[in-house]
Design an enzyme around this catalytic site. Structure first.
Site, short mmCIF file in Angstrom:
data_model
loop_
_atom_site.label_atom_id
_atom_site.label_comp_id
_atom_site.label_asym_id
_atom_site.label_seq_id
_atom_site.Cartn_x
_atom_site.Cartn_y
_atom_site.Cartn_z
CB ILE A 13 -0.96 0.01 1.20
CG1 ILE A 13 -1.78 -1.28 1.25
CG2 ILE A 13 -1.91 1.22 1.12
CD1 ILE A 13 -2.65 -1.44 2.48
CG ASP A 59 13.66 -1.26 12.86
OD1 ASP A 59 12.47 -0.95 13.10
OD2 ASP A 59 14.17 -2.33 13.21
CB THR A 123 -6.00 -3.40 9.84
OG1 THR A 123 -6.75 -4.50 9.35
CG2 THR A 123 -5.37 -3.82 11.17
CG ASP A 124 -11.10 -4.97 8.20
OD1 ASP A 124 -9.93 -5.39 8.14
OD2 ASP A 124 -12.03 -5.49 7.55
CD GLU A 125 -6.91 -8.86 9.36
OE1 GLU A 125 -6.75 -9.76 10.19
OE2 GLU A 125 -6.78 -9.01 8.14
CB ALA A 148 -5.92 -8.75 14.55
CE LYS A 151 -1.84 -2.11 11.64
NZ LYS A 151 -0.87 -1.15 11.04
CG HIS A 274 -9.85 -18.48 9.00
ND1 HIS A 274 -9.81 -19.37 7.97
CD2 HIS A 274 -9.93 -17.26 8.44
CE1 HIS A 274 -9.88 -18.71 6.82
NE2 HIS A 274 -9.96 -17.41 7.08
#
Ligand code: NAD
Ligand code: TYD
Length: 334
Positions: A13, A59, A123-125, A148, A151, A274
């Site tokens: 991205i 980094d 993120t939507d996660e 997730a 994040k 999952h």
């Protein structure tokens, strides 16, 4: 001239965003800070010849490198992260280090140098399962993978720097992206490149898991709009197209577009933890910023398949290098 520090700009991205910004704005300078992990690929920006662009290899966890880069910028768009759920199941520590600690280092430098805008790419996660309806910005964060969760930690740390220090942070939570330059460990480029080579398409579990899929340029446009706006400090914006598709839908579409047989699909053991469904309600960004995706799913998937078909020199070296060892480990059948 607005000076923007983009972290992770050699990734999927990030590289699309760097190109998008230089194309859409005359008055922008970009510094791209990237560690060049396995996912950071200088080939992604090798054709970029623009005096307004500079690359710094480094980094985000390295305070001195970050401090120097941040001191030269007015705004930050923070993409740099370890990003693949399957790898986070194998190497969770790398995700905590880069995604959480790296974000902390960047936030501290932003505070010190009083940057005017900090767009944090979440993120939507972070929501975990979208149960019953697409996730809204105020829903609880119930992340299910180490990716997730890392994040989610970074997302709330960024928010805390707004609440505590008044840092002008805005957070975006986008759904699954696809498009050119995506590392072929992710679903769509993996299935496209395997199908081109008549290799099996590994479908986890039943293949009925769904995601809300967005073309990367539409995501770049949303980030640009958030960066340009000054009114949404401390706020979160979901970004999503509303195009919810299952893994089986995507596999069928790719195979039929490439004229390959459906029996290339191979059902393999499911991913632990999952998530059945990720989807977001993007009404806020549509209403408050006037953003809307420009591409439809089928047309943009075709564009993406064509890109991989026309650029084998980009993905073939990747698939024969580090990726090969990863692939053997991830997909070996016991
Ligand atoms: P990517 O894995 O393709 O690229 C990540 C980039 O970050 C690479 O260039 C890598 O070298 C760099 N990087 C990694 N660790 C670093 C470190 N410690 N210091 C500096 N650079 C480092 O990822 P992507 O798919 O482009 O995702 C970019 C961001 O967008 C991530 O924050 C991700 O969580 C978020 N996001 C991605 C998606 C998606 O579908 N891909 C959806 C929503 C949000
Ligand atoms: P992925 O691209 O890894 O994104 P994320 O897990 O972050 O949403 O996976 C998208 C969906 O595709 C997810 O339901 C897992 C599934 N998947 C497979 O079935 N097989 C695969 O080989 C991969 C990589 C993913």
């Amino acid at each position: 001239m607005k000076r923007v520090l983009v972290t992770g700009g050699m990734g999927f991205i990030g590289c699309n965003f760097v190109k998008y910004m230089l194309r859409e704005h005359d008055d922008v300078k970009i510094i791209n800070l990237d560690k060049l992990t396995y996912a950071g690929n200088p080939e992604n920006l090798k054709d970029l010849k623009d005096k307004r662009y500079a690359f710094v290899e480094g980094d985000v966890c390295d305070k001195s490198v970050v401090d120097k880069a941040v001191s030269k910028c007015d705004a930050i768009v923070h993409f740099a992260a370890e990003t693949h759920v399957d790898r986070s199941i194998m190497y969770a520590g790398d995700f905590v280090t880069t995604d959480v600690f790296g974000t902390f280092v960047l936030l501290e430098a932003a505070r010190k140098h009083k940057v005017q805008r900090f767009v944090h790419i979440s993120t939507d996660e972070v929501y975990g399962e979208a149960v019953g309806r697409p996730s809204k910005e105020n829903d609880a964060l119930m992340p299910k993978s180490p990716y997730a969760a890392s994040k989610a930690g970074a997302d709330r740390l960024a928010f805390s720097y707004f609440c505590t220090y008044g840092l002008p942070v805005t957070i975006t939570r986008c759904t699954n992206n696809y498009g050119p330059y995506q590392y072929p460990e992710k679903l769509i480029p993996l299935f496209v490149t395997n199908a081109i080579d008549d290799l099996p398409l590994p479908v986890y579990g039943t293949g009925r898991n769904t995601r809300d899929w967005i073309f990367v340029e539409d995501h770049c446009q949303a980030i640009d709009m958030v960066l340009e706006s000054n009114d949404f400090e401390g706020e979160v914006f979901n970004v999503g197209s509303g195009e919810e598709k299952s893994v089986l839908d995507i596999a069928s579409l790719i195979l039929s577009y490439l004229n390959k047989p459906d029996d290339l699909m191979r059902f393999v053991k499911d991913r632990p933890g999952h998530v059945t469904r990720h989807a977001v309600n993007a009404a806020k960004i549509r209403k408050r910023l006037g953003w809307a995706p420009r591409r439809t799913f089928e047309a943009a998937v075709r564009t993406t398949v064509d890109w991989y078909r026309n650029n084998p020199e980009w993905w073939r070296p990747i698939k024969s290098g580090e990726f090969k060892k990863y692939y053997e480990k991830q997909y070996r059948t016991e």
